[in-house]
Design a protein around this motif. Sequence first.
Motif, mmCIF file in Angstrom:
data_model
loop_
_atom_site.group_PDB
_atom_site.id
_atom_site.type_symbol
_atom_site.label_atom_id
_atom_site.label_comp_id
_atom_site.label_asym_id
_atom_site.label_seq_id
_atom_site.Cartn_x
_atom_site.Cartn_y
_atom_site.Cartn_z
ATOM 1 N N UNK A 21 57.122 -4.354 7.221
ATOM 2 C CA UNK A 21 55.968 -4.800 7.593
ATOM 3 C C UNK A 21 55.708 -4.222 9.015
ATOM 4 N N UNK A 22 56.806 -3.669 9.527
ATOM 5 C CA UNK A 22 57.010 -3.084 11.100
ATOM 6 C C UNK A 22 57.297 -1.929 11.074
ATOM 7 N N UNK A 23 57.777 -1.220 9.890
ATOM 8 C CA UNK A 23 58.191 0.111 9.790
ATOM 9 C C UNK A 23 57.486 0.918 8.732
ATOM 10 N N UNK A 24 57.340 2.153 9.090
ATOM 11 C CA UNK A 24 56.670 3.059 7.965
ATOM 12 C C UNK A 24 57.642 3.681 7.057
ATOM 13 N N UNK A 25 57.414 3.582 5.905
ATOM 14 C CA UNK A 25 58.316 3.897 4.647
ATOM 15 C C UNK A 25 58.556 5.429 5.046
ATOM 16 N N UNK A 26 59.846 5.753 4.848
ATOM 17 C CA UNK A 26 60.689 6.886 5.280
ATOM 18 C C UNK A 26 61.757 7.101 4.414
ATOM 19 N N UNK A 27 61.958 8.321 3.975
ATOM 20 C CA UNK A 27 63.250 8.672 3.210
ATOM 21 C C UNK A 27 64.188 8.947 4.301
ATOM 22 N N UNK A 34 68.241 16.960 0.957
ATOM 23 C CA UNK A 34 68.756 17.541 -0.380
ATOM 24 C C UNK A 34 69.840 16.790 -0.614
ATOM 25 N N UNK A 35 70.183 15.500 -0.226
ATOM 26 C CA UNK A 35 71.246 14.913 -1.004
ATOM 27 C C UNK A 35 71.037 14.581 -2.361
ATOM 28 N N UNK A 36 72.230 14.631 -3.058
ATOM 29 C CA UNK A 36 72.369 14.257 -4.470
ATOM 30 C C UNK A 36 73.284 13.425 -4.794
ATOM 31 N N UNK A 37 73.093 12.219 -5.800
ATOM 32 C CA UNK A 37 74.049 11.201 -6.165
ATOM 33 C C UNK A 37 74.717 11.729 -7.267
ATOM 34 N N UNK A 38 76.070 12.206 -7.087
ATOM 35 C CA UNK A 38 77.001 12.634 -8.130
ATOM 36 C C UNK A 38 77.194 11.641 -9.128
ATOM 37 N N UNK A 39 76.986 10.285 -8.819
ATOM 38 C CA UNK A 39 77.239 9.145 -9.648
ATOM 39 C C UNK A 39 75.964 8.479 -9.460
#
Length: 267
Positions: free
Chosen positions: A177-183, A188-193
């Motif tokens: 409610x008080x924060x803009x959505x952000x990644x 470039x991160x990648x989940x190896x699992x």
Amino acid sequence: MTKRIKIVVAGPRGNMGREAVQLVAKTDTFDLVAVVDSRNDGKLLEDVEGFSGLSVPVYTDMQNCFEQHQADVLIDLTSPAFGRKHMEIAFANGVRPVVGTTGFSDEDISELRKMAEEKGLGAIIAPNFAIGAILMMKFSQLAAKFLPDVEIIERHHDRKLDAPSGTALKTAQLIAEVREAKKQGNELEKEELAGARGADFEGMRIHSVRLPGLVAHQEVIFGGEGQTLTIRHDSMNRASFMPGVKLAVETVLKIDTLVYGLEHIIE
């Protein structure tokens, strides 16, 4: 003379349910009129192990319970599979529900709020009844205005059915409610699992831990330039939730809509 509040407890044999039964039994202004259980129909509660001296009837059918006993409030501490159904039965019988069951969708809450308002009845759904947990959520919402990079780690006992917890989701919603959505993290991160980075809620990551020995614990970690801030709450036992349950029971009689989250009533 203060009016006594007539209460039915659903789920009395669960860890939370047992605490709620004792809360009602020892509170001068509360009357425990019956309990609704998945077994023991027709017995008295005192005939069930661990409830000595509590001579109130046990029902497996909630509608039958309300037909036999006048009640003001239903305390429901069962499971997501039964929470909504029990609320609908309570509304149909003019009873105000206080629900500690999680797993309600936004659509569920909207539809149940409409039912409550059509009946002119109050209802409270609380993902967490611990006052300290509510303060943790409110403090986190304040912190997010200044430190928008945040991750949530919630830890619960290994019998909990839903993940992430209702408290974690509610915390994330309040922060959103008080924060803009952000990644967050490296673009470039990648989940190896798969799942290593946890669930994603508007860019916030939520991590769920389930282990024996835990009760209910959550930390909200904020990161900023050269600093971190951690806001943490721990419930060591279920007694920590009972002041919030008592407050909800007393408050639900004064409202005529559904309130989702105890933070809306502690002010």
